[in-house]
Design a protein around this motif. Structure first.
Motif, mmCIF file in Angstrom:
data_model
loop_
_atom_site.group_PDB
_atom_site.id
_atom_site.type_symbol
_atom_site.label_atom_id
_atom_site.label_comp_id
_atom_site.label_asym_id
_atom_site.label_seq_id
_atom_site.Cartn_x
_atom_site.Cartn_y
_atom_site.Cartn_z
ATOM 1 N N TRP A 183 64.778 10.434 14.204
ATOM 2 C CA TRP A 183 65.156 9.465 15.244
ATOM 3 C C TRP A 183 66.396 9.888 16.028
ATOM 4 O O TRP A 183 67.012 9.089 16.713
ATOM 5 C CB TRP A 183 65.381 8.071 14.620
ATOM 6 C CG TRP A 183 64.161 7.614 13.902
ATOM 7 C CD1 TRP A 183 63.032 7.096 14.469
ATOM 8 C CD2 TRP A 183 63.905 7.643 12.496
ATOM 9 N NE1 TRP A 183 62.096 6.825 13.510
ATOM 10 C CE2 TRP A 183 62.605 7.136 12.286
ATOM 11 C CE3 TRP A 183 64.644 8.058 11.405
ATOM 12 C CZ2 TRP A 183 62.024 7.036 11.032
ATOM 13 C CZ3 TRP A 183 64.074 7.952 10.149
ATOM 14 C CH2 TRP A 183 62.779 7.447 9.963
ATOM 15 N N LEU B 132 61.246 21.890 26.219
ATOM 16 C CA LEU B 132 60.129 22.837 26.300
ATOM 17 C C LEU B 132 59.228 22.600 27.491
ATOM 18 O O LEU B 132 58.095 23.056 27.512
ATOM 19 C CB LEU B 132 59.310 22.745 25.008
ATOM 20 C CG LEU B 132 60.118 23.092 23.768
ATOM 21 C CD1 LEU B 132 59.346 22.766 22.526
ATOM 22 C CD2 LEU B 132 60.492 24.559 23.793
ATOM 23 N N THR C 263 58.115 13.180 32.623
ATOM 24 C CA THR C 263 58.559 13.644 31.313
ATOM 25 C C THR C 263 59.518 14.813 31.475
ATOM 26 O O THR C 263 60.562 14.883 30.818
ATOM 27 C CB THR C 263 57.356 14.131 30.484
ATOM 28 O OG1 THR C 263 56.244 13.330 30.797
ATOM 29 C CG2 THR C 263 57.652 14.087 29.028
ATOM 30 N N ASP D 29 66.758 11.820 18.650
ATOM 31 C CA ASP D 29 66.763 11.818 20.116
ATOM 32 C C ASP D 29 66.850 10.397 20.654
ATOM 33 O O ASP D 29 67.504 10.154 21.661
ATOM 34 C CB ASP D 29 65.610 12.616 20.738
ATOM 35 C CG ASP D 29 64.271 12.290 20.148
ATOM 36 O OD1 ASP D 29 64.240 11.548 19.160
ATOM 37 O OD2 ASP D 29 63.270 12.795 20.671
ATOM 38 N N ARG D 30 66.221 9.476 19.938
ATOM 39 C CA ARG D 30 66.327 8.078 20.360
ATOM 40 C C ARG D 30 67.787 7.596 20.227
ATOM 41 O O ARG D 30 68.335 6.956 21.110
ATOM 42 C CB ARG D 30 65.400 7.243 19.478
ATOM 43 C CG ARG D 30 65.114 5.880 19.961
ATOM 44 C CD ARG D 30 64.135 5.878 21.125
ATOM 45 N NE ARG D 30 64.189 4.543 21.724
ATOM 46 C CZ ARG D 30 64.816 4.269 22.848
ATOM 47 N NH1 ARG D 30 65.410 5.221 23.515
ATOM 48 N NH2 ARG D 30 64.844 3.044 23.318
ATOM 49 N N LEU D 31 68.401 7.966 19.088
ATOM 50 C CA LEU D 31 69.799 7.590 18.878
ATOM 51 C C LEU D 31 70.688 8.205 19.947
ATOM 52 O O LEU D 31 71.564 7.546 20.512
ATOM 53 C CB LEU D 31 70.260 8.081 17.503
ATOM 54 C CG LEU D 31 70.017 7.142 16.339
ATOM 55 C CD1 LEU D 31 70.394 7.844 15.046
ATOM 56 C CD2 LEU D 31 70.877 5.900 16.520
ATOM 57 N N ALA E 78 60.532 13.136 9.574
ATOM 58 C CA ALA E 78 60.445 14.465 10.171
ATOM 59 C C ALA E 78 59.614 14.425 11.442
ATOM 60 O O ALA E 78 59.943 15.067 12.444
ATOM 61 C CB ALA E 78 59.838 15.443 9.177
ATOM 62 N N LEU E 79 58.534 13.654 11.420
ATOM 63 C CA LEU E 79 57.692 13.567 12.619
ATOM 64 C C LEU E 79 58.477 12.943 13.766
ATOM 65 O O LEU E 79 58.328 13.329 14.918
ATOM 66 C CB LEU E 79 56.446 12.727 12.317
ATOM 67 C CG LEU E 79 55.345 12.821 13.365
ATOM 68 C CD1 LEU E 79 54.650 14.164 13.272
ATOM 69 C CD2 LEU E 79 54.327 11.710 13.191
ATOM 70 N N GLN E 80 59.327 11.988 13.435
ATOM 71 C CA GLN E 80 60.154 11.340 14.466
ATOM 72 C C GLN E 80 61.481 12.066 14.632
ATOM 73 O O GLN E 80 62.385 11.541 15.273
ATOM 74 C CB GLN E 80 60.404 9.877 14.087
ATOM 75 C CG GLN E 80 59.175 9.014 14.198
ATOM 76 C CD GLN E 80 58.837 8.675 15.629
ATOM 77 O OE1 GLN E 80 58.864 9.531 16.505
ATOM 78 N NE2 GLN E 80 58.551 7.421 15.901
ATOM 79 N N ARG E 81 61.587 13.252 14.046
ATOM 80 C CA ARG E 81 62.795 14.078 14.134
ATOM 81 C C ARG E 81 64.030 13.291 13.731
ATOM 82 O O ARG E 81 65.064 13.340 14.408
ATOM 83 C CB ARG E 81 62.924 14.660 15.536
ATOM 84 C CG ARG E 81 61.688 15.487 15.841
ATOM 85 C CD ARG E 81 61.663 16.061 17.209
ATOM 86 N NE ARG E 81 60.351 16.679 17.425
ATOM 87 C CZ ARG E 81 59.950 17.209 18.545
ATOM 88 N NH1 ARG E 81 60.749 17.229 19.577
ATOM 89 N NH2 ARG E 81 58.767 17.748 18.652
ATOM 90 N N GLY F 154 64.561 20.087 21.281
ATOM 91 C CA GLY F 154 63.141 19.767 21.122
ATOM 92 C C GLY F 154 62.531 19.221 22.397
ATOM 93 O O GLY F 154 61.314 19.209 22.560
ATOM 94 N N THR G 281 57.426 10.702 7.884
ATOM 95 C CA THR G 281 57.622 9.926 9.100
ATOM 96 C C THR G 281 58.933 10.309 9.775
ATOM 97 O O THR G 281 58.994 10.494 10.997
ATOM 98 C CB THR G 281 57.644 8.426 8.761
ATOM 99 O OG1 THR G 281 56.478 8.129 8.017
ATOM 100 C CG2 THR G 281 57.688 7.585 10.001
ATOM 101 N N ILE H 15 70.404 6.353 23.055
ATOM 102 C CA ILE H 15 71.108 5.075 23.058
ATOM 103 C C ILE H 15 72.619 5.285 23.137
ATOM 104 O O ILE H 15 73.319 4.591 23.866
ATOM 105 C CB ILE H 15 70.737 4.274 21.792
ATOM 106 C CG1 ILE H 15 69.286 3.817 21.892
ATOM 107 C CG2 ILE H 15 71.655 3.083 21.609
ATOM 108 C CD1 ILE H 15 68.767 3.179 20.648
#
Lengths: 507, 985
Positions: A390, A251, A175, A392-394, A385-388, A248, A383, A397
Motif C-alpha cells: 500500500w 513503466l 494513467t 503508493d497509495r500512502l 505484496a500484490l498491493q505493494r 513501480g 495481498t 495521500i
C-alpha cells in the motif's frame, strides 16, 4: 597518439556536452518545424547516436590514458561564478569510481539510442523522445563525472526532468500522465534533500568541490546533518524505502526508456551518489548502518513484491530494485568496490533484459518454481505484496494529495486575487457608474482610475460638495482579504508549512 | 427466496453470458495468436448492421476515419462517381430540394461527405436534444438529463453517468488492484507466487484477498470490509444480490452486465476465452466471477460517489430523481463535461463545480441560464461554420447557392440524414468499388491476353506449390518472371495435412492446421542416429536449462540472482553491441555456434501408422489415409496430370526477434505456426510407392520421373530452408540445383519489392542489398516492424493461375489454385470456399477493424507493450489487456472487405452459398464481396447481397510493363495492377 592520450583528459568536459548539444539541435529543429515525416527521423536519431558515441569514445580515450598515466583525479576546467568564500566551478572528479561507471553508462546510452531509432519509428513523439534521451545522457554524465556537488545537482535535475517526460511519453493516456506526476512529485523530495545539503556545503564548508568536502573535517554532528540531505536524494532516486512506490509506476514509457531509466542507468544514480560520498560515510557508522537497514528492508520488500508480479516489466523492475537495495547494503558495510562492480554488471544485464522483455515468451519455457512453502500460503502477505504494501497509495495521500491541494490553492489565489489585481486586457469595467467612459481592470488600472477620480473629486469637492465613502470601502476590502488569509492559515497544510518554516529558521 | 430463484437466475445468466460473448474479444493467449474476424460474434448480422451494433455497444469507430477517406479521394483512390454510385446503393432515397434551383439531395450528401460531418462535438452526445435560446432552461435541462440517461454508453452505466457529472471515475482507485488480481489469476507462467486461494476461482481468490486489503481504509471506504466478509461464497448469488441492489428492474440487468464487461473488454474477453478452454490453464476461470466482483464494486463505489457528489449516499433511482429535481446543477455539470463554453462561462462553471466538491454549494440555478446560452451559442456557431463549409463544397461541385434561413435549415437537415454510420458505409463502398474496378479490369485484360494464345505449351520444368498467403503472391510472380518454365500453385498452407507435429527438439506436439480443425493424427520426427541424438538432446537440454536459470533466477532468486547477474552482465553488453552493429551476423553466428555445440542430427518424419490410435490421436497415417490426403489435395489445386520432374511443396512462416505478436506473422492456415513440416510430410507421402500406386488406381498417374520435395519459406528474411536434400536421389540433383538457384533469385527480387514499403530500407536497392536488409530486420531486436504481415491484403482469387499469371497484384491478393473444368458439381470449390473463405475473411476483417479503430479493436503501438502473464500485452503496467493487431502491423493497411473472385459459374456458386450456412453468413451478410469469372465464356459477375449476380461490364485499359521491377521501382505507396509482358509461358 601519445599526445592525444596525454591531452584526452583536458577534453573530458565534451563528454556530457555532446548529448546536450544534440538535444539543443533537435530542439531547434523542432522549433523550426523540421521534424515532419519519415525523412526527418534519421537526422534526429543519428544525431543522438553520434553524440552518444562521441561521449563513449571520449571516455574510452580517457580510460586508455588512465592505463598509461594513472588516475587524473580532480580537474577544474572553468570557473563559473564565485564570491570570496566559495566558487561555482566546472570541475570533474575522474577516479576509479567515476570512470568505469561513466563508461558503462555511455555504452548503454549509445546502445539504447541505436535501439530506439528503429523501435520508435513513426511514433508520434519520436523527436521528443530523442530530445529527452539526449538530455538524460548529458545529465547522467554530469552526475557521474562531476567534480563538485553543484554540477552533480545540475545533472541530477536534468535526469529527473527527462525521466518525468519519458514516463509521460504517451501523455494522452491518463494513467501515464498521472504516474509521471507521481514520480515527479516523489523525486522532488530527493531534490529538496540535495538542495539542503548544497546549502550546508556552501555555509559550512565554503565549497562544493568533492575533495574539499571530503577533507573538511566538520564536526560529526554537522557532517551528519549535511550528509542526510545527500542520503535522502540517493534513496529517492534509487527508489529505496520509503520512496519505492514511484519506480513501480514508472513503466509507462516506451520499452527502451524503461530499460535505460529504470532498469539500467537512472536507478543506479542514487547508489552512485552514495559511493561518491563513501569517504564521509566512513566517518559516520550510524548513517552507514541506516543504509544497511534501509537496503535490507527494501530488498525484502522488492523480493516479496517481485514474486507476485505477473507482467514482465513490473517483475523486472522489482528484481532490479532488489539488487539495487543489495548495493546499498554493501555500501553501508563499506564494500564499495563490490558495489561498484555490481553496479556496472547489473546495469549491463538489466539493459539486455529490459530491451528483450517483449521476447519473454520465447526466452523462457516453464513456470518458475513456486516460493518456499512457509510463504506460499500466507494470504495476508500475498495481498500486501500484490498491493505493494500500500505504499503508493500512502505516498499519494501523504505527498501527492497535499501537493495537488497546494497547487489548487495557488490556482485559486491566481484566479481570485492575482488576475483581478493585475488586470486583463479587454475586461475593463466602468469604475464609476456615473462615468462609464473610464474603464479599468486590475490593480494598476484601478489605481490610475482612482487617481483620476481622486483628482476629480478634489476638484469637485473644492468646487462642489461633501465627502465620498471610498475610505470606508477600502477598509472593508482589506478586512475581507484578511479573513480569507486567516481561513487559509487554518488549513492544516499551511499550518504544517508554517511549523516547518520555523524549524528551518531555527536550524 | 434466493434458493428457489437460483436455478432460474443461473439459466438466464448463462444465456446472457453467451449473448455477451458476441461483444467481447475472443482472442486466444498471444502465443497462439490466430487471425479471426474481430466482430465474429456479430457475424449473423448484415455487415452494416453489425457495425452499427458494435459501435453502439462499445463506442468504437467501425469505419475508417473520414479524414483518411477524404485523403484517399484527394489522391484519386476514390472518385466522385464512386461516391455517387455508393450513395445510390446505400444512401437514403434521392429527391429534389424545394426552392434550390433543382438541387438534388444526393448532391448535398456528396458535398457533405467531401466537407465534414454535420454532427457537433463528441459523437456520444450527438443524439441529445438540441438546445434553443427561447425555451425554459429547466425543461431543456430535464429533457437532456432524460436523453443522457437513455443514450448508448450511459443508459446502462451508473459509473459513466457519475463520471459525466463529477468528472471523477469511481473505479480509478480500485482499477489497478482489480487488474492485478485478474492478471495474477489468469497468469500462465510469469508470477512466482500466486494467490493461495486461487483454486476456488477468481471470485474466491479476490474475496480472500480483498477482505484483508488495507486499501479500502486508505480510500476511505472502511465499511466495505464488512460487506466483503458478508458476500456469499457463490459468485452467482453475489452477482444477483449486487444487481438487485443496483437496479430492481430485472429486464435491464443484461444491459448493465454488458456495460460492466465492456469496461475492460480485453480482460473480460480473456476470462471468457479461458472459461471456454479450461485445459489451457491450471485454475478454474469463469466470467461470472469477474462480473460478480465488478457488480459488487459498482454498487459500493457508486453509492459512495453519490455521497461525495450530493452529500448523501443514494440508490440509482434516487440519483436519477435527484438530478431531475435539480436541473440547474445538472446543466452546469453537464456543460463542464460537454465543453465548448465561452471562456467566462467556462471559468464560472469550473469554479462552481470545484467549489461544490465535497460541500454544499448554491448558485447552480443562477448560472444555468448563462450556461444554456453559451452552449446554444456554441452549437449555433458550429452550425454556421458547417453550413459555410457545405456551401463552399457545393460551389466547388458547380452548385453555388446563397440560401435563405429556411433553405439553410433544410440543407442542414438533409445533410444530417446521413448519420455517422451511414457516412462511413458510403465511403467504404466507394473505396471498395474503386479497387474492385481495378482488380476486375486487370482480370479481364489478362483473360483477353490469354485468349489469343495457342493452347500448346512447353512442359514445365518444375511445379511449386505455395501457400495462398497474400505475401507469397510476390514470390510467385518473381519466380515466374525469372523462370518462365516453372508452374506455380497456391493452397492453404497446411497442404491438406491436418496434424499435430512434434519435431525432435520439441517438448510437446503442436497442431499444424487451421484453428477450426482438431487434428486426429500426430506425426513425430525421429532421429536417424540415436547415439548422436542422445548427445544432441543432452547438450540442448543443458543449454536451455542454463538459459532458463539465467532469465528466471536473476528475476527472483535472492542468492543466485546477483551471482548470475554478475556473470551475465558483460556478455550481455557485448551481445547488445554486436546485435546493434550487425544483427544479421550475430543471428547467423549464434545459430552456427549453437549447431557446433549441439551437433546436427538428421531426422525423418514418421508418416506411417504403426499402432492404433490412443485417446483419439493416431501416430502416423495409414496407407488409405495417405492416399486420401494426397489425392484430395492434388484434385483441389487442379494438379492431376502434366506433372513436372520436380514438385516443390513450399510451406511458409516468419521468424522475428522481440515480438510478442510473432505468431500473427506466421502461417494462418497452420494456427500461427510455420507450415514447413506440413510441406515436408506431404512430400514424404507423395513420394511413397504405395501412395503412388493408390493414386494411380484412383486416376492420378504420377510418373516415376516426378519427385516431390519440400522447403520452408521465411517471409520475414526471404530465405528458403530446404528439407531432406541430402537424401535426394541423383537423377533429380541437377534439376533441384537449378530450382534452388531460381527460387533464391526470386526471393531476392521479392525482397527488393518489399523494401519499397519499408521506410528505413533503401528505395532502389540491389537484390543482395535488399536480402541483407530484410535479414537484418528479422534478426534485429530493435525492429518493431520485422515485416509488414498481411497489411494491404484486399482480394482473393480462386481459380487457375492462368487467370492471374502475368499480373502485378502488389502482394495484396490471396491466390488459391482451383481447376473449375473437372469440378462439374462444385464439390471441390465448395470445400475450398469453406476452408479458405473464413481464413481469408478472418485475416481481412481483423486487419480491417484493427485499422479503423486501433485503440479499441487493435492493441495500439508496440513500443509501450508489456507482456502480461504470458497470455497478452498491456500498455505499460496498468491497462486493459490489449487485443487485436498492433498499430505497426496495420499502419499501411487499406481497410476494405475481402473481394473473393471465383472462377466458376455464378449459378453453381449461388447453390453452394445457399446450402452452406457459414458461406451464407459471409456472403449474404456482406462480410466479404464475391465475384465470379465464368470459366468458359470469361464473363465476369459481381454478387450483390440484395440483387444477386450483376454482370460486370467495365473495362479499363491496364498499364503494360516488361517486369514487376519496372512498375514498382521508386514507388513507396500502394500500386494499381499492371500487365507484365515478361515471364509468360
Amino acid at each position: 597518439m601519445n599526445e592525444v592520450l596525454r591531452h584526452a583528459v583536458d577534453w573530458i568536459w565534451l563528454v556530457p556536452l555532446w548529448p546536450l548539444l544534440a538535444a539543443l539541435v533537435i530542439g531547434l529543429r523542432m522549433l523550426l518545424g523540421r521534424t515532419h515525416g519519415d525523412a526527418a527521423e534519421p537526422a534526429t536519431s543519428r544525431l543522438v547516436s553520434a553524440a552518444a558515441l562521441a561521449a563513449l569514445l571520449g571516455l574510452l580515450l580517457v580510460d586508455l590514458a588512465v592505463l598509461r598515466y594513472g588516475w587524473p583525479g580532480h580537474r577544474a576546467v572553468w570557473d563559473w561564478f564565485g564570491s570570496d568564500a566559495w566558487q561555482g566551478r566546472l570541475s570533474f572528479l575522474l577516479d576509479a569510481l567515476s570512470l568505469p561507471v561513466a563508461t558503462t553508462f555511455a555504452l548503454i546510452g549509445w546502445l539504447v539510442a541505436r535501439f530506439s531509432a528503429s523501435y520508435l519509428h513513426r511514433e508520434p513523439g519520436f523527436h521528443r523522445f530523442f530530445l529527452v534521451l539526449a538530455l538524460f545522457l548529458g545529465g547522467i554524465q554530469w552526475v557521474v563525472l562531476g567534480g563538485n556537488a553543484l554540477i552533480v545537482f545540475v545533472g541530477w535535475e536534468l535526469c529527473g526532468v527527462a525521466s518525468f517526460l519519458l514516463i509521460a511519453h504517451a501523455w494522452q493516456r491518463p494513467t501515464a500522465s498521472g504516474n509521471a506526476l507521481f514520480a515527479f512529485i516523489a523525486n522532488r523530495a530527493g531534490d529538496a534533500g540535495l538542495l539542503f545539503s548544497l546549502g550546508l556545503c556552501a555555509l559550512w564548508v565554503g565549497s562544493f568541490e568533492w575533495p574539499q568536502l571530503f577533507a573538511s573535517h566538520l564536526p560529526l554532528v554537522d557532517l551528519r546533518v549535511l550528509l542526510l540531505g545527500f542520503v535522502v536524494a540517493g534513496l529517492v532516486k534509487s527508489a529505496q524505502l520509503p520512496f519505492s512506490p514511484w519506480i513501480g509506476r514508472a513503466l509507462e514509457g516506451p520499452t527502451p526508456s524503461s530499460a535505460i531509466f529504470y532498469g539500467a542507468v537512472l536507478i543506479h544514480a542514487g547508489v552512485y551518489l552514495m559511493l561518491r560520498l563513501q569517504p564521509l560515510l566512513g566517518q559516520l557508522p550510524d548513517v552507514a548502518a541506516g543504509l544497511v537497514l534501509i537496503g535490507a528492508l527494501t530488498a525484502g520488500y522488492a523480493w516479496l513484491c517481485g514474486l507476485v508480479q505477473s507482467d514482465v516489466k513490473s517483475s523486472l523492475i522489482f528484481a532490479t530494485l532488489f539488487q539495487v537495495a543489495l548495493m546499498f547494503v554493501a555500501i553501508g558495510l563499506g564494500w564499495t568496490t563490490l558495489a561498484t562492480v555490481h553496479l556496472c554488471l547489473h546495469a549491463g544485464w538489466r539493459t539486455w533484459q529490459f530491451l528483450l522483455a517483449p521476447s519473454w515468451l520465447t526466452l523462457t519455457r516453464a513456470r518458475p518454481a513456486p516460493p518456499p512453502s512457509w510463504l506460499a500460503s500466507r494470504q495476508w502477505l500475498y495481498t500486501a505484496a500484490l498491493q505493494r504494501f500500500w505504499l503508493d497509495r500512502l505516498g499519494d495521500i501523504l505527498i501527492g494529495q497535499p501537493t495537488r491541494a497546494i497547487a489548487g490553492d495557488l490556482r485559486a489565489l491566481e484566479a481570485g486575487f492575482i488576475d483581478p489585481a493585475i488586470g486583463q486586457p479587454g475586461r475593463g469595467a466602468a469604475v464609476d457608474e456615473q462615468r462609464p467612459l473610464v474603464r479599468a481592470d486590475g490593480l494598476p488600472g484601478r489605481l490610475l482610475a482612482r487617481l483620476s477620480g481622486f483628482l476629480q473629486r478634489i476638484e469637485n469637492r473644492l468646487l462642489l460638495h461633501g465627502r465620498g465613502g471610498s475610505g470606508e470601502r477600502m477598509l472593508r476590502e482589506a478586512g475581507h482579504w484578511l479573513r480569507t488569509l486567516e481561513a487559509l492559515l487554518e488549513e492544516p497544510r499551511y499550518l504544517m508549512m508554517a511549523v516547518m518554516a520555523t524549524f528551518v529558521v531555527i536550524l | 427466496m434466493h434458493v428457489d430463484r437460483a436455478p432460474d437466475f443461473r439459466q438466464r445468466l448463462a444465456d446472457w453470458l453467451s449473448h455477451l460473448e458476441h461483444l467481447l474479444p475472443a482472442q486466444a493467449p498471444i502465443r497462439d495468436f490466430v487471425h479471426h474476424n474481430t466482430l465474429h460474434g456479430l457475424q449473423h448480422l448484415p455487415f452494416a448492421e453489425a457495425l452499427r451494433a458494435a459501435q453502439a455497444a462499445t463506442g468504437a469507430r467501425t469505419y475508417w476515419d473520414e479524414a483518411n477517406f477524404r485523403a484517399a479521394h484527394a489522391a484519386g483512390r476514390i472518385s466522385r462517381d464512386d461516391l455517387l454510385a455508393a450513395l445510390a446503393e446505400a444512401g437514403p432515397p434521392d429527391g429534389d430540394i424545394a426552392g434550390a434551383d433543382g438541387l438534388r439531395r444526393r448532391e448535398v450528401w456528396l458535398a457533405s461527405l467531401l466537407s465534414a460531418p454535420a454532427a457537433y462535438g463528441d459523437p456520444d452526445f450527438a443524439a441529445l436534444p438540441r438546445l434553443t435560446a427561447a425555451g425554459d432552461w429547466r425543461q431543456q435541462a430535464n429533457a437532456r438529463w432524460q436523453a443522457l440517461c437513455e443514450a448508448p454508453g450511459y443508459c446502462a452505466s451508473w459509473r459513466r453517468l457519475l463520471q459525466h457529472l463529477s468528472g471523477e471515475d469511481v473505479l480509478a482507485g480500485v482499477h489497478t488492484a482489480l487488474k492485478r488480481h485478474l492478471a495474477a489469476h489468469l497468469d500462465l507462467g510469469l508470477a512466482v507466487w500466486r494467490n493461495p486461494a486461487r483454486a476456488g476461482g477468481f471470485y474466491a481468490a479476490w474475496k480472500a484477498s480483498a477482505g484483508l486489503d488495507l486499501a479500502w481504509e486508505l480510500d476511505e471506504l472502511p465499511g466495505i470490509h464488512a460487506d466483503i466478509r458478508q458476500l456469499p461464497d457463490d459468485p452467482l448469488l453475489a452477482l444477483e444480490q449486487s444487481l438487485r441492489a443496483l437496479l430492481p428492474d430485472e429486464n435491464r440487468w443484461l444491459a448493465w452486465l454488458t456495460a460492466l464487461a465492456l469496461e475492460l473488454p480485453g480482460w473480460a474477453g480473456m476470462m471468457r476465452w479461458r472459461e471456454r478452454h479450461p485445459a489451457s490453464g491450471d485454475v478454474p476461470v469463469a466470467l461470472v466471477d469477474y462480473l460478480a466482483v465488478r457488480a459488487f464494486l459498482e454498487h459500493g463505489l457508486c453509492r459512495e460517489a453519490t455521497r461525495r457528489l450530493t452529500g448523501a449516499p443514494l440508490d440509482f433511482a434516487e440519483f436519477l430523481d435527484y438530478y431531475r429535481a435539480c436541473p440547474g446543477e445538472f446543466l452546469v455539470r453537464h456543460a463542464l463535461a460537454v465543453g465548448g463554453l465561452d471562456e467566462a462561462t467556462g471559468a464560472a462553471v469550473a469554479g462552481l463545480c470545484a467549489a461544490a466538491a465535497g460541500r454544499e454549494a448554491s448558485g447552480w440555478d443562477a448560472l444555468a441560464p448563462q450556461v444554456l446560452a453559451s452552449l446554444q451559442a456554441a452549437e449555433a456557431q458550429h452550425d454556421a461554420q458547417y453550413l459555410a463549409g457545405l456551401l463552399d463544397t457545393l460551389a466547388q461541385l458547380g452548385r453555388p447557392l446563397s440560401p435563405d434561413v429556411r433553405l439553410a435549415g433544410e440543407l442542414r437537415q438533409t445533410a444530417a440524414a446521413l448519420d455517422a454510420g451511414r457516412r462511413g458505409e458510403i465511403w467504404l463502398l466507394a473505396y471498395e468499388a474503386h479497387y474492385r474496378e481495378q482488380i476486375l479490369s486487370a482480370l479481364a485484360s489478362n483473360l483477353k491476353r490469354h485468349a489469343g494464345r495457342p493452347a500448346t505449351r512447353l512442359p514445365p520444368s518444375a511445379q511449386v506449390v505455395f501457400c495462398m498467403d497474400d505475401r507469397e503472391e510476390g514470390t510467385r510472380r518473381h519466380l515466374e518472371e525469372i523462370a518462365p518454365t516453372v508452374e506455380t500453385f497456391g493452397a492453404a498452407g497446411f497442404f491438406g495435412i491436418a496434424m499435430r507435429w512434434r519435431g525432435i527438439d520439441d517438448a510437446t506436439a503442436t497442431a499444424l492446421c487451421p484453428v477450426v480443425v482438431t487434428p486426429q493424427h500426430q506425426i513425430d520426427e525421429r532421429p536417424c542416429d540415436a547415439a548422436r541424438w542422445q548427445v544432441h538432446a543432452g547438450r540442448r537440454e543443458r543449454r536451455l536449462r542454463w538459459r532458463e536459470r539465467l532469465y528466471q533466477q536473476t528475476r527472483h532468486a535472492p542468492l543466485a540472482g546477483p551471482l548470475l547477474t554478475a556473470l551475465a552482465g558483460a556478455p550481455a553488453l557485448a551481445a547488445l553491441t554486436a546485435g546493434s552493429l550487425a544483427p544479421a551476423w550475430l543471428a547467423r553466428a549464434s545459430a552456427r555456434w549453437r549447431r557446433l555445440y549441439e551437433g546436427e542430427v538428421p531426422a525423418e518424419p514418421q508418416v506411417c501408422a504403426t499402432a492404433p490410435a490412443v485417446d483419439g490421436i493416431q501416430h502416423g497415417f495409414s496407407d488409405i489415409e495417405q492416399v486420401d490426403r494426397v489425392e484430395a489435395f492434388l484434385r483441389t489445386i487442379g494438379l492431376t496430370d502434366g506433372f513436372a520432374p520436380l514438385v516443390l511443396m513450399l510451406g511458409h512462416g516468419s521468424h522475428s526477434r522481440n515480438n510478442p505478436h510473432a505468431s500473427a506473422y506466421e502461417c494462418g492456415a497452420c494456427s500461427g505456426r510455420h507450415g514447413g513440416p506440413n510441406a515436408r510430410v506431404f512430400a514424404w507421402l507423395a513420394n511413397r510407392p504405395a501412395v503412388r500406386a493408390g493414386l494411380r488406381a484412383r486416376g492420378i498417374a504420377i510418373p516415376d520421373g516426378t519427385r516431390f520435395i519440400a522447403a520452408g519459406h521465411d517471409t520475414c528474411d526471404d530465405t528458403v530452408d530446404w528439407y531432406d536434400l541430402p537424401d535426394l536421389p541423383a537423377p533429380w540433383q541437377a534439376a533441384v540445383d537449378q530450382l534452388v538457384g531460381q527460387l533464391g533469385e526470386a526471393c531476392r527480387a521479392h525482397a527488393v519489392e518489399r523494401c519499397r514499403r519499408l521506410a528505413s530500407a533503401p528505395l532502389r536497392p540491389g537484390p543482395w542489398q535488399a536480402r541483407r536488409h530484410v535479414a537484418g530486420r528479422a534478426a534485429d531486436p530493435a525492429q518493431a516492424r520485422p515485416e509488414l504481415g498481411h497489411a494491404t491484403n484486399a482480394a482473393a482469387f480462386i481459380g487457375r493461375r492462368a487467370l492471374s499469371r502475368g499480373l502485378f497484384l502488389d502482394r495484396r491478393v490471396f491466390l488459391i489454385s482451383y481447376d473449375p473444368l473437372p469440378d462439374d458439381d462444385g464439390r471441390i470449390v465448395e470445400s475450398i470456399l469453406l476452408a479458405a473463405g473464413p481464413v481469408g475473411a478472418g485475416i481481412a476483417l481483423e486487419y480491417y477493424f484493427s485499422t479503423v479503430d486501433n485503440e479499441r479493436f487493435g492493441c495500439g503501438s508496440k513500443v509501450t507493450h508489456n507482456l502480461t502473464g504470458l497470455f497478452g500485452v498491456m500498455d505499460g503496467a496498468d491497462s486493459d489487456l490489449r487485443t487485436g493487431l498492433p498499430w505497426q502491423m496495420v499502419e499501411i493497411h487499406e481497410p476494405m472487405r475481402l473481394l473473393v473472385v471465383v472462377e466458376q459459374a455464378p449459378a453453381l456458386l449461388s447453390a453452394i452459398v445457399a446450402r452452406q450456412p457459414a458461406l451464407q453468413e459471409l456472403v449474404g451478410n456482406a462480410w466479404i464481396q464475391l465475384a465470379a469469372v465464368d470459366p468458359v465464356s470469361g464473363e465476369i459477375f459481381r454478387h450483390c447481397p440484395r440483387r444477386g449476380w450483376l454482370p460486370w461490364l467495365g473495362a479499363q485499359a491496364l498499364p503494360r510493363v516488361a517486369r514487376s521491377a519496372d512498375w514498382f521501382a521508386g514507388e513507396r505507396g500502394a500500386l494499381a495492377p499492371a500487365l507484365l509482358l515478361g515471364g509468360e509461358r
